[in-house]
Design an enzyme around this catalytic site. Structure first.
Site, mmCIF file in Angstrom:
data_model
loop_
_atom_site.group_PDB
_atom_site.id
_atom_site.type_symbol
_atom_site.label_atom_id
_atom_site.label_comp_id
_atom_site.label_asym_id
_atom_site.label_seq_id
_atom_site.Cartn_x
_atom_site.Cartn_y
_atom_site.Cartn_z
ATOM 1 C CE LYS A 136 -4.442 -1.888 1.398
ATOM 2 N NZ LYS A 136 -5.359 -2.081 2.479
ATOM 3 N NE ARG B 174 -7.567 -8.624 0.537
ATOM 4 C CZ ARG B 174 -7.071 -7.698 -0.609
ATOM 5 N NH1 ARG B 174 -6.185 -6.720 -0.326
ATOM 6 N NH2 ARG B 174 -7.525 -7.741 -1.841
HETATM 7 C C1 9MG Z 1 -9.656 -5.636 -0.957
HETATM 8 N N1 9MG Z 1 -8.685 -5.044 -0.229
HETATM 9 C C2 9MG Z 1 -8.021 -4.153 -0.419
HETATM 10 N N2 9MG Z 1 -7.300 -3.862 0.615
HETATM 11 C C3 9MG Z 1 -7.891 -4.525 1.695
HETATM 12 C C4 9MG Z 1 -7.444 -4.583 3.256
HETATM 13 O O1 9MG Z 1 -6.849 -3.871 3.708
HETATM 14 N N3 9MG Z 1 -8.422 -5.384 3.883
HETATM 15 C C5 9MG Z 1 -9.627 -6.018 3.384
HETATM 16 N N4 9MG Z 1 -10.217 -6.867 4.215
HETATM 17 N N5 9MG Z 1 -9.740 -6.089 2.076
HETATM 18 C C6 9MG Z 1 -9.085 -5.235 1.136
#
Ligand code: 9MG
Length: 281
Positions: free
Chosen positions: A226, A260
């Site tokens: 990010k 994730r």
């Molecule tokens: C789809 N998506 C993109 N970034 C995310 C994040 O930080 N958390 C979750 N749950 N989905 C995300």
């Protein structure tokens, strides 16, 4: 005490002593594949999924609509065309399949096709979202976002970001439970980068355990590649792996039970080293 997330065909052990579960990101969007052709996208997605499975991924999150700041909206038809073939092809891969969507119709189709979890960055606030997931046994990830992806990074503002994220998540949990969703199906996510400055994101990482304890549910953290990683390291998108792994590890140390990530193998190695140091590391 055991903390099990009910996730469709699977029960995920998210207890404090268990290894954090690694959710691999499988984006099926034109910007995630170089030539944009539909068949090539499917082939590329499946080959990427195979790599993640070989690396030991615990759950795969399939998404057909980019949530990058400023990303254009995608129609229902386009989203279904992108994700459904991937879902069918991976259904028997042996790991839970999550679908990242805000659209109730996509949720319904995905669940009918065997998805085990719905990951909704809008926290199931769209009309019909709760009804779409209610009668299944899928897991749910409820994420916090301030504003919408098009505008969310324009001027994020909070008086107390941690308290406001907790308040939102508690309200969504109460609403979903009042609507008939079993608490054992719920997980929460502070939504890194979704209407947050770097300072907000760092405050959230420092307070993950407080957020999880205050809401009383397992917490998923998504920091991978990010902008916050770029802001800290000065690296562009393609060179954020090391920073992302470090941030994922910090989230795990601070109480995240699901991570994730794009870089599955590297994150699993980092978690293994940390866990080898024992429970107090
Ligand atoms: C789809 N998506 C993109 N970034 C995310 C994040 O930080 N958390 C979750 N749950 N989905 C995300």
């Amino acid at each position: 005490m055991k903390n099990i997330l009910k996730c469709g065909r699977f029960d995920l052990d998210l207890s404090a002593g268990a290894p954090p579960q690694v959710m691999g990101i499988l984006n099926v969007t034109p910007d995630s594949f170089s030539d944009g052709g539909h068949f090539a996208s499917l082939e590329a997605a499946l080959s990427h999924a195979e790599q993640m499975l070989a690396a030991g991924v615990d759950i795969i999150d399939i998404g057909g609509e980019s949530s990058r700041p400023g990303a254009p909206a995608v129609s229902l038809e386009a989203e279904l065309v992108r994700i459904m073939p991937v879902l069918y092809a991976l259904r028997d891969c042996g790991k839970p399949l999550s679908v990242d969507t805000c659209k109730p119709e996509v949720m319904r189709e995905a669940l009918a096709a065997g998805a085990d979890m719905i990951n909704d960055i809008r926290g199931f606030q769209e009309e019909g979202a709760l009804a779409a997931v209610k009668d299944s046994d899928c897991g749910l990830c409820i994420m916090h976002m301030q504003n919408l992806p098009r505008t969310m990074q324009a001027a994020p503002h909070y008086t107390d970001v941690v308290a406001e994220v907790i308040q939102f998540l508690r309200q969504r949990v109460d609403t979903l439970m009042a609507g008939g969703i079993d608490r054992a199906r719920l997980s929460i996510d502070p939504g890194f980068g979704f209407g947050k400055t770097l300072a907000h994101n760092l405050a959230l990482i420092q307070n993950l355990q407080r957020i999880a304890d205050s809401v009383g549910l397992p917490l998923l953290a998504g920091v991978s590649r990010k902008n916050m990683i770029g802001e800290i390291t000065g690296q562009p998108q393609g060179r954020r792996m090391a920073g992302s792994v470090a941030a994922a590890l910090a989230c795990a140390v601070n109480g995240a039970r699901l991570l994730r990530v794009h870089d599955v193998a590297e994150t699993i190695d980092a978690l293994a080293v940390w866990r080898a140091l024992g429970p107090d590391a």
